[in-house]
Enzyme design. Structure first.
Site, mmCIF file in Angstrom:
data_model
loop_
_atom_site.group_PDB
_atom_site.id
_atom_site.type_symbol
_atom_site.label_atom_id
_atom_site.label_comp_id
_atom_site.label_asym_id
_atom_site.label_seq_id
_atom_site.Cartn_x
_atom_site.Cartn_y
_atom_site.Cartn_z
ATOM 1 N N GLU A 1 10.172 55.437 -5.956
ATOM 2 C CA GLU A 1 11.585 55.119 -5.183
ATOM 3 C C GLU A 1 11.302 53.644 -5.446
ATOM 4 O O GLU A 1 10.875 53.229 -4.347
ATOM 5 C CB GLU A 1 11.321 55.119 -4.012
ATOM 6 N N GLU B 1 11.748 64.892 -6.475
ATOM 7 C CA GLU B 1 11.742 65.282 -5.632
ATOM 8 C C GLU B 1 13.195 65.998 -4.828
ATOM 9 O O GLU B 1 14.440 65.027 -5.582
ATOM 10 C CB GLU B 1 11.260 64.272 -4.833
HETATM 11 C C1 FCB Z 1 11.055 60.226 -0.463
HETATM 12 C C2 FCB Z 1 9.646 60.238 -0.558
HETATM 13 C C3 FCB Z 1 8.833 61.580 -0.534
HETATM 14 C C4 FCB Z 1 9.004 61.676 1.011
HETATM 15 C C5 FCB Z 1 9.903 62.362 0.628
HETATM 16 C C6 FCB Z 1 10.272 62.848 2.174
HETATM 17 O O1 FCB Z 1 11.302 59.254 -0.045
HETATM 18 O O2 FCB Z 1 9.233 59.596 -2.389
HETATM 19 O O3 FCB Z 1 7.145 60.654 -0.365
HETATM 20 O O4 FCB Z 1 8.390 60.950 2.464
HETATM 21 O O5 FCB Z 1 11.110 61.227 0.213
#
Ligand code: FCB
Length: 448
Positions: free
Chosen positions: A169, A352
């Site tokens: 990110e 994620e």
């Molecule tokens: C993302 C991050 C991860 C976590 C989630 C909830 O932005 O990559 O580390 O904090 O959010």
């Protein structure tokens, strides 16, 4: 309660990878056995972290890693996504710290022994503090330091890794860290955001070139987060505003990778807000990759304004998770389809996805039904995108276990496993059990 797939896509095949994800700073602890990083420094500043906490102990994973590998295995997942702490493995002179690296070697060897694929991220936000003191991501030199780190570590890890990601990110590192100032290092200026972003993307491209040289057989990619931008209403003005916001926050990080250029919005940026681009940078940044990691949690709604670049974010609509993010799975399908239409993409992994909930542990049980519902709706969102033809090869739940949630400290729980921070006891939540059951009923279907 069980999880299922609505369109019966390849998500039900054993070749589709299911995993759980974590990041070094959020779980490792043992901060005394590595160099300081920007999050140590940020946590030490008053008022930056909701509960005034830090990552000194976190989930004590550096001590408890064997038990955590047992936990990962008990969930029946195919893969584990982790990140390497740069300040643990590289010293002040830019040389390998063998002792620090030995932790990851042991961990990866154990994962391999148990046939759990490792997805290893080189940078999940924990920049060594001494590099920040030389300008951090505002300094082009940091990109070359990253290249050196990736070169040394990828050589040392040999063939232990299944897939590498350079950055996690970059939007968060650049925008939240250098423009909004709500993440480490906490700098706040429109002059900084796009400059930091460019050096991060350059670091990514340089790192991919090292990985191509050192480990051609290992998959290489990057992990981007997307918060799809929707107009507040159907007016032309709001649609334009949402598009500008999308370019500013989302397309900014993907277009250079696949098209070798920034969104057209770059022409409208004020001089001081411009990144410092040197000749050849975009060729480096657009070095081909094997996969794209997509992180998705929520969407955002925008209306037009005469201020700034013409967009204004509105408060999120209900239903909200415990961290205040709207639950809106349709945006995940829309996003995946639109990325597929806009760019010539390699296969995608959802690296994620998950939600924060105010979990309570009662008699050794955590009945997190809301999270199960969230997972169900988002698995279906991925499935819909696949049925529409998007090439998606895996899904990682964020997170394996509750952990240090950045500026929110330990107040927000995202895990499939509950962590009692007093005792470090781990308890698999209902969502973890349901995820395990879902994964275990997949069939052997033809692989790609
Ligand atoms: C993302 C991050 C991860 C976590 C989630 C909830 O932005 O990559 O580390 O904090 O959010």
């Amino acid at each position: 309660m069980t999880l299922s797939i609505q369109n019966k896509s390849e998500m039900l095949s054993k070749s589709f990878i299911y995993g759980v994800a974590t990041a070094s700073f959020q779980i490792e602890g043992a901060s005394e056995s590595r160099l300081p990083n920007i999050w140590d420094a940020f946590c030490a500043k008053e008022g930056k972290i909701a509960d005034g906490s830090n990552g000194n102990i976190a989930c004590d994973h550096l001590q408890l890693w064997e038990q955590d590998v047992d936990l990962i295995e008990s969930l029946g997942v195919d893969a584990y996504r982790l990140s390497i702490s740069w300040p643990r493995v590289i010293d002040l002179e830019g040389k390998l710290n063998h002792k620090g690296l030995s932790f990851y070697i042991k961990l990866l060897d154990e994962l391999n022994k148990r046939k759990i694929k490792s997805f290893v991220t080189f940078y999940h936000w924990d920049l060594p503090q001494h590099l920040e003191e030389k300008g951090g991501w505002l300094n082009r030199e940091t990109a070359y330091q990253f290249e050196n780190y990736v070169n040394l570590v990828s050589k040392a890890l040999g063939d232990r890794v299944y897939a590498y990601a350079t950055l996690n990110e970059p939007f968060c590192s650049a925008y939240l860290g250098y423009e909004a100032g709500v993440h480490a290092p906490g700098l706040k200026s429109k002059n900084y955001g796009k400059k930091a972003a460019h050096h991060l993307l350059l670091a990514h491209g340089l790192a991919i070139q090292q990985l191509n040289k050192n480990c051609p057989a290992i998959k290489k990619g990057i992990v981007l987060n997307f918060t799809p931008c929707y107009p507040n209403n159907e007016s032309f003005q709001d649609k334009v505003a949402a598009n500008i916001a999308d370019d500013y926050f989302n397309q900014w990080y993907i277009k250079p990778l696949f098209d070798g250029q920034y969104p057209e919005l770059i022409e409208k940026l004020e001089d001081e807000h411009q990144p410092d681009i040197l000749e050849g940078d975009l060729d480096i940044i657009s070095t081909p990759i094997d996969y794209l990691g997509v992180n998705y949690y929520t969407r955002a709604i925008y209306s037009a304004t005469n201020e700034g670049y013409g967009f204004r974010e509105l408060p999120p609509q209900e239903p909200l998770t415990d961290i205040g993010w709207e639950i809106y799975p349709q945006a995940m399908t829309d996003l995946l389809i639109s990325l597929d239409q806009k760019y010539k993409l390699p296969p995608i992994y959802i690296t994620e996805n998950g939600m924060a909930a105010a979990d309570k542990i009662i008699a050794q049980q955590v009945d997190d039904f809301e999270r199960i519902d969230y997972l169900q709706n988002h698995l279906n969102a991925v499935d819909s995108a696949m049925s529409a033809g998007v090439d998606i090869r895996g899904y990682f739940a964020w997170s394996l276990m509750d952990n240090f949630e950045w500026a929110e400290g330990y107040t927000k729980r995202f895990g499939l496993v509950y962590v009692d921070y007093q005792t470090q006891e781990r308890t698999v939540k209902k969502s973890g059990k349901v995820y395990r059951d879902f994964i275990s009923q997949r069939q052997d279907l033809p692989t790609k």
